[in-house]
Design a protein around this motif. Structure first.
Motif, short mmCIF file in Angstrom:
data_model
loop_
_atom_site.label_atom_id
_atom_site.label_comp_id
_atom_site.label_asym_id
_atom_site.label_seq_id
_atom_site.Cartn_x
_atom_site.Cartn_y
_atom_site.Cartn_z
N SER A 101 0.85 -1.20 0.00
CA SER A 101 0.00 0.00 0.00
C SER A 101 0.88 1.24 0.00
CB SER A 101 -0.93 0.00 1.21
OG SER A 101 -0.18 -0.02 2.41
N ASN A 103 0.83 5.75 0.30
CA ASN A 103 0.16 7.01 0.64
C ASN A 103 -1.04 6.78 1.56
OD1 ASN A 103 1.96 8.31 -1.17
ND2 ASN A 103 0.60 7.83 -2.87
N ILE A 104 -0.94 5.75 2.39
CA ILE A 104 -2.00 5.43 3.35
C ILE A 104 -1.37 5.29 4.72
CG2 ILE A 104 -3.78 3.78 4.02
CD1 ILE A 104 -4.00 2.94 1.11
N SER A 105 -1.92 5.99 5.70
CA SER A 105 -1.40 5.91 7.06
C SER A 105 -2.16 4.86 7.85
CB SER A 105 -1.51 7.28 7.76
OG SER A 105 -1.14 7.16 9.12
N ALA A 109 -5.82 4.79 10.32
CA ALA A 109 -6.92 3.96 9.83
C ALA A 109 -7.72 3.35 10.98
CB ALA A 109 -6.38 2.85 8.93
N LYS A 140 -4.31 7.05 -2.99
CA LYS A 140 -4.14 6.05 -1.94
C LYS A 140 -4.23 4.67 -2.58
CE LYS A 140 -5.99 8.89 1.82
NZ LYS A 140 -6.98 8.97 2.92
N THR A 159 -7.02 -2.51 1.84
CA THR A 159 -6.91 -1.06 1.95
C THR A 159 -7.23 -0.60 3.37
OG1 THR A 159 -7.75 -0.90 -0.33
CG2 THR A 159 -7.62 1.14 0.94
N ILE A 161 -8.58 2.08 5.85
CA ILE A 161 -9.58 3.13 5.64
C ILE A 161 -9.74 3.92 6.94
CG2 ILE A 161 -12.02 3.59 5.16
CD1 ILE A 161 -10.64 2.63 2.69
N GLU A 162 -9.78 5.24 6.84
CA GLU A 162 -9.93 6.06 8.04
C GLU A 162 -11.38 6.10 8.53
OE1 GLU A 162 -8.04 9.86 8.18
OE2 GLU A 162 -6.34 9.20 6.97
N GLU A 166 -15.21 7.53 3.86
CA GLU A 166 -14.13 7.37 2.88
C GLU A 166 -14.32 6.07 2.09
OE1 GLU A 166 -9.28 6.65 2.65
OE2 GLU A 166 -10.22 7.13 4.58
N THR A 170 -14.89 5.75 -1.97
CA THR A 170 -14.00 4.94 -2.79
C THR A 170 -14.78 3.92 -3.61
OG1 THR A 170 -12.20 5.19 -1.19
CG2 THR A 170 -12.02 3.37 -2.75
#
Length: 205
Positions: A101, A103-105, A109, A140, A159, A161-162, A166, A170
């Motif tokens: 993955s 650009n995803i924190s 999440a 992302k 993925t 997800i926050e 979101e 998506t």
């Protein structure tokens, strides 16, 4: 070196989900490895709720070391068997990471969305290539994996997800955005089925 992760899915006995979840958290910590524990947030009524451990940041060689350590540890075996007594089913998978993955924190999440796509027989590599091309359109980018041992036609997208908002946005983009039609058609042509689950992160180390 091949990057990979261990995923252990446990289906709790009726009334045992929260007891199981607490034990699974402690078991992950005992490994000394990084990872997360998730519990089912949303899935089909045809599927069972689960508590899933993902042990991350590994190579295939390191997974062999983890498995050897467990086989030589009566304490570790007892811990795992105690958890199994709280379950109706336990499955263990090694997932080979084809694309991590981006650009995803994970720290921010709250959920993990897991998508399972079944390619037409003999078309899994073409499906992987189509998914990687589609993935490039997103800022992302999801993790793309395939099981080391399982159905030979399964490809997975994972993925962090926050928020549920979101996730809904998506999914809407994937399903309806005209800029993605070519990618949708390519993936649809290569698959026979697919499903997803959404899982709340309840522990991370």
């Amino acid at each position: 070196m091949t990057n990979a992760l261990i995923e252990i899915r446990r289906v709790p006995l009726p009334g045992k989900e929260f007891i199981l979840a607490e034990g699974v958290k402690k078991s992950l910590e005992a490994t000394g490895k990084s990872g997360i524990v998730t519990a089912t947030s949303a899935s089909s009524h045809l599927q069972t709720r689960d508590v899933t451990t993902a042990i991350t940041g590994l190579t295939l060689s390191e997974i062999t070391e983890v498995e050897t350590a467990v086989s030589n540890s009566p304490e570790g075996q007892a811990r795992l068997m105690a958890l199994e007594e709280l379950c109706s089913k336990v499955t263990y998978q090694v997932l080979v990471i084809l694309a991590a993955s981006e650009n995803i924190s994970l720290d921010k999440a709250q959920y993990i969305n897991r998508r399972y796509m079944k390619a037409k027989r003999g078309q899994s590599q073409l499906l992987i290539e189509a998914l990687l091309q589609w993935r490039d359109k997103f800022e992302k980018k999801p993790m793309v994996t395939r099981p080391l041992a399982s159905d030979l036609d399964i490809v997975r997208l994972t993925t962090p997800i926050e928020t549920l908002e979101e996730l809904a946005e998506t999914i809407s983009t994937i399903n309806t955005n005209p800029d993605h039609k070519k990618n949708r058609d390519a993936v649809s042509e290569l698959t026979v089925s697919g499903f997803q689950t959404n899982n709340r992160i309840i522990h991370r180390i």
